[in-house]
Design a protein around this motif. Structure first.
Motif, PDB file in Angstrom:
ATOM      1  N   GLN A   1       0.826  -1.192   0.000  1.00 45.25           N
ATOM      2  CA  GLN A   1       0.000   0.000   0.000  1.00 45.25           C
ATOM      3  C   GLN A   1       0.863   1.244   0.000  1.00 45.25           C
ATOM      4  O   GLN A   1       1.911   1.300   0.614  1.00 45.25           O
ATOM      5  N   GLY A   2       0.398   2.272  -0.706  1.00 48.46           N
ATOM      6  CA  GLY A   2       1.101   3.532  -0.722  1.00 48.46           C
ATOM      7  C   GLY A   2       2.268   3.543  -1.682  1.00 48.46           C
ATOM      8  O   GLY A   2       2.688   2.519  -2.211  1.00 48.46           O
ATOM      9  N   GLY A   3       2.802   4.731  -1.926  1.00 47.64           N
ATOM     10  CA  GLY A   3       3.951   4.884  -2.796  1.00 47.64           C
ATOM     11  C   GLY A   3       5.241   4.940  -1.992  1.00 47.64           C
ATOM     12  O   GLY A   3       5.252   4.749  -0.777  1.00 47.64           O
ATOM     13  N   GLN A   4       6.354   5.257  -2.673  1.00 46.37           N
ATOM     14  CA  GLN A   4       7.630   5.227  -1.975  1.00 46.37           C
ATOM     15  C   GLN A   4       7.863   6.462  -1.112  1.00 46.37           C
ATOM     16  O   GLN A   4       8.826   6.510  -0.343  1.00 46.37           O
ATOM     17  N   SER A   5       6.960   7.479  -1.170  1.00 45.02           N
ATOM     18  CA  SER A   5       7.102   8.633  -0.292  1.00 45.02           C
ATOM     19  C   SER A   5       7.032   8.238   1.181  1.00 45.02           C
ATOM     20  O   SER A   5       7.581   8.925   2.032  1.00 45.02           O
ATOM     21  N   GLN A   6       6.338   7.130   1.473  1.00 41.56           N
ATOM     22  CA  GLN A   6       6.236   6.712   2.867  1.00 41.56           C
ATOM     23  C   GLN A   6       7.595   6.315   3.434  1.00 41.56           C
ATOM     24  O   GLN A   6       7.771   6.273   4.648  1.00 41.56           O
ATOM     25  N   PHE A   7       8.577   6.060   2.581  1.00 43.58           N
ATOM     26  CA  PHE A   7       9.908   5.670   3.044  1.00 43.58           C
ATOM     27  C   PHE A   7      10.880   6.847   3.054  1.00 43.58           C
ATOM     28  O   PHE A   7      11.958   6.743   3.624  1.00 43.58           O
ATOM     29  N   SER A   8      10.528   7.941   2.400  1.00 44.95           N
ATOM     30  CA  SER A   8      11.483   9.032   2.235  1.00 44.95           C
ATOM     31  C   SER A   8      11.205  10.164   3.210  1.00 44.95           C
ATOM     32  O   SER A   8      10.057  10.409   3.578  1.00 44.95           O
ATOM     33  N   PRO A   9      12.243  10.887   3.643  1.00 43.46           N
ATOM     34  CA  PRO A   9      12.022  12.083   4.454  1.00 43.46           C
ATOM     35  C   PRO A   9      11.391  13.163   3.585  1.00 43.46           C
ATOM     36  O   PRO A   9      11.783  13.349   2.436  1.00 43.46           O
ATOM     37  N   LEU A  10      10.421  13.872   4.130  1.00 43.09           N
ATOM     38  CA  LEU A  10       9.714  14.873   3.337  1.00 43.09           C
ATOM     39  C   LEU A  10      10.338  16.252   3.445  1.00 43.09           C
ATOM     40  O   LEU A  10      10.152  17.087   2.585  1.00 43.09           O
ATOM     41  N   LEU A  11      11.053  16.525   4.532  1.00 42.76           N
ATOM     42  CA  LEU A  11      11.596  17.860   4.729  1.00 42.76           C
ATOM     43  C   LEU A  11      12.675  18.156   3.701  1.00 42.76           C
ATOM     44  O   LEU A  11      13.513  17.319   3.399  1.00 42.76           O
ATOM     45  N   GLN A  12      12.645  19.375   3.214  1.00 45.75           N
ATOM     46  CA  GLN A  12      13.605  19.784   2.204  1.00 45.75           C
ATOM     47  C   GLN A  12      14.902  20.255   2.853  1.00 45.75           C
ATOM     48  O   GLN A  12      14.993  20.440   4.053  1.00 45.75           O
ATOM     49  N   ARG A  13      15.906  20.485   2.021  1.00 49.83           N
ATOM     50  CA  ARG A  13      17.213  20.922   2.508  1.00 49.83           C
ATOM     51  C   ARG A  13      17.076  22.227   3.282  1.00 49.83           C
ATOM     52  O   ARG A  13      16.383  23.149   2.873  1.00 49.83           O
ATOM     53  N   ARG A  14      17.771  22.321   4.403  1.00 52.49           N
ATOM     54  CA  ARG A  14      17.720  23.511   5.242  1.00 52.49           C
ATOM     55  C   ARG A  14      18.545  24.638   4.636  1.00 52.49           C
ATOM     56  O   ARG A  14      19.592  24.426   4.048  1.00 52.49           O
ATOM     57  N   THR A  15      18.053  25.859   4.809  1.00 53.27           N
ATOM     58  CA  THR A  15      18.837  27.037   4.452  1.00 53.27           C
ATOM     59  C   THR A  15      19.549  27.530   5.708  1.00 53.27           C
ATOM     60  O   THR A  15      19.374  26.996   6.795  1.00 53.27           O
ATOM     61  N   GLY A  16      20.368  28.564   5.568  1.00 49.92           N
ATOM     62  CA  GLY A  16      21.099  29.088   6.717  1.00 49.92           C
ATOM     63  C   GLY A  16      20.161  29.605   7.796  1.00 49.92           C
ATOM     64  O   GLY A  16      19.140  30.251   7.508  1.00 49.92           O
ATOM     65  N   ASP A  17      20.502  29.339   9.057  1.00 50.90           N
ATOM     66  CA  ASP A  17      19.632  29.714  10.169  1.00 50.90           C
ATOM     67  C   ASP A  17      19.407  31.213  10.262  1.00 50.90           C
ATOM     68  O   ASP A  17      18.381  31.666  10.783  1.00 50.90           O
ATOM     69  N   SER A  18      20.356  32.025   9.782  1.00 53.97           N
ATOM     70  CA  SER A  18      20.246  33.476   9.915  1.00 53.97           C
ATOM     71  C   SER A  18      19.480  34.121   8.770  1.00 53.97           C
ATOM     72  O   SER A  18      19.179  35.312   8.817  1.00 53.97           O
ATOM     73  N   THR A  19      19.162  33.353   7.748  1.00 54.47           N
ATOM     74  CA  THR A  19      18.411  33.897   6.618  1.00 54.47           C
ATOM     75  C   THR A  19      16.936  33.993   6.971  1.00 54.47           C
ATOM     76  O   THR A  19      16.449  33.317   7.882  1.00 54.47           O
ATOM     77  N   PRO A  20      16.180  34.842   6.261  1.00 53.68           N
ATOM     78  CA  PRO A  20      14.736  34.910   6.530  1.00 53.68           C
ATOM     79  C   PRO A  20      14.056  33.542   6.442  1.00 53.68           C
ATOM     80  O   PRO A  20      13.230  33.189   7.287  1.00 53.68           O
TER      81      PRO A  20
END
Length: 343
Positions: A198-217
């Motif tokens: 059941q379901g696609g392979q997204s259930q196995f992958s992390p959904l969060l995208q790459r982080r930008t610098g903490d000091s950026t907006p």
């Protein structure tokens, strides 16, 4: 139905499971079929020397490309962790262009899709690969239509699978097409797998995208949302946190992360909910509330839309062996649950 000859192409650094998984499915099917209706399995490579799989296992081909100048019923290319960065194998491309595409069915397992891409076989076709390599496949071969969430994709005679064990799903599908769902189910039971997960392979992958610098907006927004995911985050609130206009924050998200502010917040909520379901016994209502969903029904709708299965089914599939009742932090780019490698 007459016997079918299945050719599986291997190479240095091949993922052993990409080879063994599909072959074991076809071999198991032979045990449920008359001798004149089974599968003959052949490994092909550039030469007959021992090939070292990515896990160190030695493999040897039955035939070289020169020996195999003929049509096969099915041709599949196994993947390997290094293939997304590897140069084209000219001999393999030439064989696939001459003999692969004339097979009754041809395709790839996992990152074997990159080999098909180098051979020009993916142009204009709908394909898939391991979730970790899907964006790179789409970038390298823009004429292909890459489906990021499919366990396997079928486009006429071309069939491609997602990562590693998805080759088993692909082989079971082919057995079902050839000999019916009952034989495929019997093979799945023997291998202790499901005939159609059941379901696609997204259930196995992390959904969060790459982080930008903490000091950026954008970095400030990411940090705040992750730390206060139970709150409401309309785009106006995100712009206030970033110190920008609503138009600017939306443009920043699309430019830097390739998704809208709404999708980012939903990704964080969904990934946090997955962490809770995997590692705690919290009630679904509590998980939904703590992750900022309006309620369990909204959380269920998001799970079904994004992952193809319910929160309860996700918990049953991925619940950790040890389930502490304490809360889990949202994974960042440095702390996501990544597989050890891509094949």
């Amino acid at each position: 139905m007459a016997r079918k000859e299945v050719a599986l192409l291997i190479h240095d650094g091949v993922q052993a499971l990409d080879v063994a998984g599909p072959l074991d499915v076809f071999a198991e099917a032979n045990g449920f079929l008359p001798d004149d209706q089974g599968y003959d399995l052949v490994l092909l490579a550039s030469d007959r020397r021992l090939i070292r799989a990515s896990n160190g296992m030695p493999l040897a081909a039955h035939l070289t490309f020169g020996d195999a100048a003929r049509r096969f019923d099915t041709v599949l290319v196994a993947g390997g962790p290094a293939l997304p960065e590897a140069a084209e194998d000219i001999d393999m491309s030439a064989w696939l262009q001459r003999w692969g595409v004339v097979a009754g069915l041809y395709g790839s397992i996992c990152t074997g899709a990159f080999i098909l891409g180098h051979a020009g076989i993916l142009d204009g076709r709908t394909v898939t690969t391991h979730w970790q390599a899907a964006a790179q496949l789409a970038a390298m071969f823009p004429a292909a239509r890459v489906e990021y969430d499919r366990i396997f994709a079928r486009d006429g005679a071309l069939i491609t699978s997602a990562g590693v064990t998805a080759g088993i799903d692909l082989a079971l599908e082919l057995v079902a097409e050839d000999h019916g769902p009952a034989v495929a189910l019997a093979c799945a039971k023997r291998l202790l797998v499901v005939t159609q997960r059941q379901g696609g392979q997204s259930q196995f992958s992390p959904l969060l995208q790459r982080r930008t610098g903490d000091s950026t907006p954008l970095g400030k927004v990411q940090d705040h949302v992750m730390a206060h995911i139970g709150e409401s985050f309309p785009v106006e609130r995100l712009a206030e946190i970033a110190g920008t206009s609503t138009r600017s924050i939306a443009r920043l998200f699309v430019k830097e992360l390739g998704l809208t502010p709404h999708d980012f917040v939903e990704n964080v909520r969904l990934d946090q909910a997955r962490n809770f379901l995997e590692a705690t016994d919290l009630a679904l209502k509590t998980v939904a509330f703590d992750c900022g969903f309006a309620g369990p029904e909204q959380m269920r709708a998001v799970f079904q839309r994004r992952l193809g299965l319910s929160p309860q089914r996700y918990r049953e599939s991925f619940r950790a062996a040890s389930r502490p009742s304490s809360t889990c932090s949202v994974s960042s780019d440095d702390g996501q649950r990544h597989p050890s490698h891509t094949s």
